[in-house]
Design a protein around this motif. Sequence first.
Motif, mmCIF file in Angstrom:
data_model
loop_
_atom_site.group_PDB
_atom_site.id
_atom_site.type_symbol
_atom_site.label_atom_id
_atom_site.label_comp_id
_atom_site.label_asym_id
_atom_site.label_seq_id
_atom_site.Cartn_x
_atom_site.Cartn_y
_atom_site.Cartn_z
ATOM 1 N N GLU A 96 46.160 15.436 74.377
ATOM 2 C CA GLU A 96 46.771 16.431 75.255
ATOM 3 C C GLU A 96 46.267 17.819 74.900
ATOM 4 O O GLU A 96 45.827 18.058 73.776
ATOM 5 C CB GLU A 96 48.300 16.381 75.148
ATOM 6 N N GLN A 97 46.365 18.733 75.844
ATOM 7 C CA GLN A 97 45.905 20.104 75.648
ATOM 8 C C GLN A 97 46.953 20.974 74.955
ATOM 9 O O GLN A 97 46.733 22.154 74.741
ATOM 10 C CB GLN A 97 45.534 20.731 77.001
ATOM 11 N N PHE A 98 48.095 20.398 74.634
ATOM 12 C CA PHE A 98 49.147 21.163 73.967
ATOM 13 C C PHE A 98 49.476 20.524 72.631
ATOM 14 O O PHE A 98 49.285 19.333 72.433
ATOM 15 C CB PHE A 98 50.411 21.237 74.845
ATOM 16 N N GLU A 99 49.942 21.336 71.726
ATOM 17 C CA GLU A 99 50.427 20.872 70.422
ATOM 18 C C GLU A 99 51.899 20.540 70.603
ATOM 19 O O GLU A 99 52.665 21.353 71.112
ATOM 20 C CB GLU A 99 50.240 21.983 69.384
ATOM 21 N N ASN A 100 52.319 19.365 70.199
ATOM 22 C CA ASN A 100 53.720 18.957 70.343
ATOM 23 C C ASN A 100 54.529 19.564 69.194
ATOM 24 O O ASN A 100 54.963 18.887 68.279
ATOM 25 C CB ASN A 100 53.832 17.432 70.353
ATOM 26 N N ASP A 101 54.722 20.883 69.280
ATOM 27 C CA ASP A 101 55.321 21.627 68.178
ATOM 28 C C ASP A 101 56.730 22.137 68.456
ATOM 29 O O ASP A 101 57.285 22.906 67.676
ATOM 30 C CB ASP A 101 54.414 22.803 67.804
ATOM 31 N N VAL B 115 56.559 26.406 75.443
ATOM 32 C CA VAL B 115 55.425 26.012 76.282
ATOM 33 C C VAL B 115 55.178 24.508 76.178
ATOM 34 O O VAL B 115 55.018 23.830 77.195
ATOM 35 C CB VAL B 115 54.158 26.811 75.918
ATOM 36 N N SER B 116 55.143 23.973 74.964
ATOM 37 C CA SER B 116 54.881 22.538 74.831
ATOM 38 C C SER B 116 56.020 21.718 75.435
ATOM 39 O O SER B 116 55.767 20.666 76.028
ATOM 40 C CB SER B 116 54.644 22.144 73.370
ATOM 41 N N THR B 117 57.245 22.184 75.314
ATOM 42 C CA THR B 117 58.383 21.473 75.890
ATOM 43 C C THR B 117 58.277 21.428 77.411
ATOM 44 O O THR B 117 58.511 20.381 78.029
ATOM 45 C CB THR B 117 59.703 22.145 75.455
ATOM 46 N N ILE B 118 57.899 22.544 78.018
ATOM 47 C CA ILE B 118 57.757 22.599 79.481
ATOM 48 C C ILE B 118 56.594 21.716 79.940
ATOM 49 O O ILE B 118 56.748 20.902 80.856
ATOM 50 C CB ILE B 118 57.565 24.057 79.956
#
Length: 167
Positions: free
Chosen positions: A124-129, A133-136
């Motif tokens: 994925e292009q997001f860090e699951n941190d 932003v990652s939550t959205i």
Amino acid sequence: MNKHTTNKYEPNSVIRRAAMYVRMSTDHQKYSTENQEDAIREYAVRNNIDIIKTYADAGKSGLKMEGRDALKQLIDDVQAGTAQFSMILVLDVTRWGRFQNADESAYYEYICFRAGVEVQYVAEQFENDGSPVSTIVKGVKRAMAGEYSRELSGKVFTGQCRLIEMG
């Protein structure tokens, strides 16, 4: 045994222990479990992660938990506290599941989080941190995964009806 071990090639680096979860539905060969494992292993090498266990559901739909024995076992291991890893590596949000209710996917991830085991989506292009932003983004991707399955189901049904009409 220590929770973390030291990499023999980099004396001061900490190696995190992880499990990988792979799933393939019968109609998506580009997501074969072998291809997923390769991508996850490459991510693990780049990020100093030791994969100690693989949970694999081959030929299983991501629409529901029923029949996904490997994911059930993974969740059971995490909840029981018997998991020897602190991270789960998954190719992407859709491999974790295409649940029709996006909250179901979030629920299983939350079970892991609550037990101190993070879920990381490696392609994925997001860090699951946990950031806003990652939550959205993750929520949107979960909803899109369920919608894709609904659309595909409709197309398959229409195609089958047409074949029946044609004899």
